[in-house]
Design a protein around this motif. Structure first.
Motif, PDB file in Angstrom:
ATOM      1  N   GLN A   1      77.560  38.310   9.841  1.00 33.19           N
ATOM      2  CA  GLN A   1      76.778  39.533   9.701  1.00 33.19           C
ATOM      3  C   GLN A   1      75.540  39.536  10.596  1.00 33.19           C
ATOM      4  O   GLN A   1      74.877  40.567  10.727  1.00 33.19           O
ATOM      5  CB  GLN A   1      76.354  39.720   8.234  1.00 33.19           C
ATOM      6  N   MET A   2      75.222  38.392  11.201  1.00 31.39           N
ATOM      7  CA  MET A   2      74.050  38.307  12.066  1.00 31.39           C
ATOM      8  C   MET A   2      74.290  39.065  13.372  1.00 31.39           C
ATOM      9  O   MET A   2      75.413  39.112  13.875  1.00 31.39           O
ATOM     10  CB  MET A   2      73.706  36.844  12.359  1.00 31.39           C
ATOM     11  N   GLU A   3      73.224  39.622  13.921  1.00 35.05           N
ATOM     12  CA  GLU A   3      73.308  40.347  15.187  1.00 35.05           C
ATOM     13  C   GLU A   3      73.735  39.406  16.310  1.00 35.05           C
ATOM     14  O   GLU A   3      73.208  38.298  16.445  1.00 35.05           O
ATOM     15  CB  GLU A   3      71.949  40.953  15.523  1.00 35.05           C
ATOM     16  N   GLY A   4      74.723  39.830  17.082  1.00 39.19           N
ATOM     17  CA  GLY A   4      75.198  39.043  18.216  1.00 39.19           C
ATOM     18  C   GLY A   4      76.250  38.009  17.875  1.00 39.19           C
ATOM     19  O   GLY A   4      76.718  37.283  18.735  1.00 39.19           O
ATOM     20  N   VAL A   5      76.625  37.922  16.601  1.00 33.47           N
ATOM     21  CA  VAL A   5      77.603  36.934  16.159  1.00 33.47           C
ATOM     22  C   VAL A   5      78.890  37.650  15.756  1.00 33.47           C
ATOM     23  O   VAL A   5      78.853  38.633  15.021  1.00 33.47           O
ATOM     24  CB  VAL A   5      77.074  36.098  14.969  1.00 33.47           C
ATOM     25  N   GLY A   6      80.017  37.147  16.244  1.00 37.56           N
ATOM     26  CA  GLY A   6      81.320  37.687  15.853  1.00 37.56           C
ATOM     27  C   GLY A   6      81.960  36.780  14.815  1.00 37.56           C
ATOM     28  O   GLY A   6      81.329  36.380  13.835  1.00 37.56           O
ATOM     29  N   ARG A   7      83.205  36.403  15.081  1.00 36.95           N
ATOM     30  CA  ARG A   7      83.920  35.510  14.156  1.00 36.95           C
ATOM     31  C   ARG A   7      83.245  34.146  14.123  1.00 36.95           C
ATOM     32  O   ARG A   7      82.697  33.690  15.120  1.00 36.95           O
ATOM     33  CB  ARG A   7      85.373  35.340  14.601  1.00 36.95           C
ATOM     34  N   VAL A   8      83.315  33.494  12.968  1.00 38.34           N
ATOM     35  CA  VAL A   8      82.690  32.178  12.778  1.00 38.34           C
ATOM     36  C   VAL A   8      83.662  31.252  12.063  1.00 38.34           C
ATOM     37  O   VAL A   8      84.278  31.632  11.071  1.00 38.34           O
ATOM     38  CB  VAL A   8      81.386  32.285  11.952  1.00 38.34           C
ATOM     39  N   GLU A   9      83.798  30.059  12.589  1.00 37.91           N
ATOM     40  CA  GLU A   9      84.499  28.966  11.905  1.00 37.91           C
ATOM     41  C   GLU A   9      83.435  27.918  11.583  1.00 37.91           C
ATOM     42  O   GLU A   9      82.603  27.595  12.435  1.00 37.91           O
ATOM     43  CB  GLU A   9      85.576  28.352  12.791  1.00 37.91           C
ATOM     44  N   LEU A  10      83.467  27.398  10.383  1.00 36.15           N
ATOM     45  CA  LEU A  10      82.436  26.480   9.930  1.00 36.15           C
ATOM     46  C   LEU A  10      83.081  25.240   9.329  1.00 36.15           C
ATOM     47  O   LEU A  10      84.016  25.353   8.537  1.00 36.15           O
ATOM     48  CB  LEU A  10      81.583  27.203   8.875  1.00 36.15           C
ATOM     49  N   TYR A  11      82.585  24.082   9.731  1.00 39.19           N
ATOM     50  CA  TYR A  11      83.030  22.825   9.133  1.00 39.19           C
ATOM     51  C   TYR A  11      81.796  22.063   8.682  1.00 39.19           C
ATOM     52  O   TYR A  11      80.911  21.775   9.484  1.00 39.19           O
ATOM     53  CB  TYR A  11      83.827  21.977  10.128  1.00 39.19           C
ATOM     54  N   ILE A  12      81.718  21.775   7.401  1.00 37.21           N
ATOM     55  CA  ILE A  12      80.601  21.019   6.842  1.00 37.21           C
ATOM     56  C   ILE A  12      81.092  19.622   6.511  1.00 37.21           C
ATOM     57  O   ILE A  12      82.056  19.459   5.766  1.00 37.21           O
ATOM     58  CB  ILE A  12      80.038  21.711   5.585  1.00 37.21           C
ATOM     59  N   HIS A  13      80.433  18.622   7.074  1.00 36.26           N
ATOM     60  CA  HIS A  13      80.828  17.228   6.853  1.00 36.26           C
ATOM     61  C   HIS A  13      79.928  16.609   5.781  1.00 36.26           C
ATOM     62  O   HIS A  13      78.712  16.636   5.888  1.00 36.26           O
ATOM     63  CB  HIS A  13      80.715  16.429   8.145  1.00 36.26           C
ATOM     64  N   TYR A  14      80.567  16.081   4.755  1.00 34.02           N
ATOM     65  CA  TYR A  14      79.863  15.425   3.666  1.00 34.02           C
ATOM     66  C   TYR A  14      80.048  13.920   3.785  1.00 34.02           C
ATOM     67  O   TYR A  14      81.057  13.463   4.328  1.00 34.02           O
ATOM     68  CB  TYR A  14      80.406  15.899   2.313  1.00 34.02           C
ATOM     69  N   PRO A  15      79.116  13.121   3.267  1.00 38.14           N
ATOM     70  CA  PRO A  15      79.285  11.672   3.327  1.00 38.14           C
ATOM     71  C   PRO A  15      80.472  11.228   2.496  1.00 38.14           C
ATOM     72  O   PRO A  15      80.815  11.871   1.504  1.00 38.14           O
ATOM     73  CB  PRO A  15      77.971  11.121   2.757  1.00 38.14           C
ATOM     74  N   GLU A  16      81.101  10.168   2.930  1.00 33.85           N
ATOM     75  CA  GLU A  16      82.219   9.607   2.174  1.00 33.85           C
ATOM     76  C   GLU A  16      81.677   9.008   0.889  1.00 33.85           C
ATOM     77  O   GLU A  16      80.645   8.346   0.876  1.00 33.85           O
ATOM     78  CB  GLU A  16      82.935   8.521   2.987  1.00 33.85           C
TER      79      GLU A  16
ATOM     80  N   VAL B   1      75.968  15.981   5.850  1.00 36.24           N
ATOM     81  CA  VAL B   1      75.354  15.126   6.866  1.00 36.24           C
ATOM     82  C   VAL B   1      75.560  15.682   8.264  1.00 36.24           C
ATOM     83  O   VAL B   1      74.975  15.188   9.221  1.00 36.24           O
ATOM     84  CB  VAL B   1      75.881  13.681   6.792  1.00 36.24           C
ATOM     85  N   GLY B   2      76.379  16.709   8.387  1.00 35.81           N
ATOM     86  CA  GLY B   2      76.600  17.336   9.678  1.00 35.81           C
ATOM     87  C   GLY B   2      77.346  18.641   9.526  1.00 35.81           C
ATOM     88  O   GLY B   2      78.075  18.838   8.556  1.00 35.81           O
ATOM     89  N   VAL B   3      77.121  19.535  10.490  1.00 34.77           N
ATOM     90  CA  VAL B   3      77.774  20.843  10.444  1.00 34.77           C
ATOM     91  C   VAL B   3      78.226  21.209  11.857  1.00 34.77           C
ATOM     92  O   VAL B   3      77.483  21.017  12.822  1.00 34.77           O
ATOM     93  CB  VAL B   3      76.819  21.937   9.915  1.00 34.77           C
ATOM     94  N   LEU B   4      79.436  21.733  11.952  1.00 30.80           N
ATOM     95  CA  LEU B   4      79.950  22.272  13.202  1.00 30.80           C
ATOM     96  C   LEU B   4      80.150  23.765  13.004  1.00 30.80           C
ATOM     97  O   LEU B   4      80.837  24.187  12.071  1.00 30.80           O
ATOM     98  CB  LEU B   4      81.277  21.619  13.589  1.00 30.80           C
ATOM     99  N   VAL B   5      79.512  24.563  13.871  1.00 33.30           N
ATOM    100  CA  VAL B   5      79.640  26.010  13.833  1.00 33.30           C
ATOM    101  C   VAL B   5      80.297  26.437  15.137  1.00 33.30           C
ATOM    102  O   VAL B   5      79.788  26.137  16.215  1.00 33.30           O
ATOM    103  CB  VAL B   5      78.262  26.709  13.707  1.00 33.30           C
ATOM    104  N   ILE B   6      81.435  27.103  15.042  1.00 35.58           N
ATOM    105  CA  ILE B   6      82.103  27.654  16.213  1.00 35.58           C
ATOM    106  C   ILE B   6      82.062  29.163  16.029  1.00 35.58           C
ATOM    107  O   ILE B   6      82.602  29.679  15.048  1.00 35.58           O
ATOM    108  CB  ILE B   6      83.545  27.140  16.341  1.00 35.58           C
ATOM    109  N   ALA B   7      81.392  29.854  16.962  1.00 33.95           N
ATOM    110  CA  ALA B   7      81.163  31.276  16.753  1.00 33.95           C
ATOM    111  C   ALA B   7      81.281  32.082  18.035  1.00 33.95           C
ATOM    112  O   ALA B   7      80.897  31.603  19.110  1.00 33.95           O
ATOM    113  CB  ALA B   7      79.776  31.490  16.157  1.00 33.95           C
TER     114      ALA B   7
END
Length: 117
Positions: free
Chosen positions: A41-56, A72-78
């Motif tokens: 919904q943010m201006e200038g952003v289209g489709r978003v794929e999100l991966y949130i990495h949690y500690p083992e 502990v880490g996040v990957l945003v592909i947008a």
């Protein structure tokens, strides 16, 4: 009830308890979709794929380390992440929402998202 039956019943109950403890301690990975939807919904952003990495999580019963389920880490592909200002807004927003440092967030443009000439 015989002592062997009592022991078997007790061991079975402990095993079920241990399995329940291990599986319910995992973070809820369904948080990714609502956040991805909000980012779209943010201006200038289209489709978003999100991966949130949690500690083992350790399966050790005696593990007394940090048991938080904080990511502990996040990957945003947008779409739109090829623009530096959009990439910065995405990183800032995700850091604020998930309460993690910006250096733990990687923002990448979606495939086919080219810079306009």
């Amino acid at each position: 009830m015989q002592p062997k039956q009592k022991l078997a019943l007790l061991l079975g109950a402990l095993l079920i308890l241990a399995i329940g403890f291990i599986t319910t301690d995992q973070p809820d990975k369904t948080a990714e979709q609502p956040l991805a939807t909000a980012l779209m919904q943010m201006e200038g952003v289209g489709r978003v794929e999100l991966y949130i990495h949690y500690p083992e999580k350790s399966a050790s019963f005696f593990d007394v380390a940090d048991n938080s389920s904080a990511p502990v880490g996040v990957l945003v592909i947008a779409e739109g992440a090829n623009q530096p200002s959009t990439r910065h807004k995405l990183r800032q927003t995700v850091a604020s929402v998930l309460q993690i440092s910006q250096h733990r967030i990687q923002v990448e443009p979606m495939e086919g998202d080219f810079i306009d000439p």
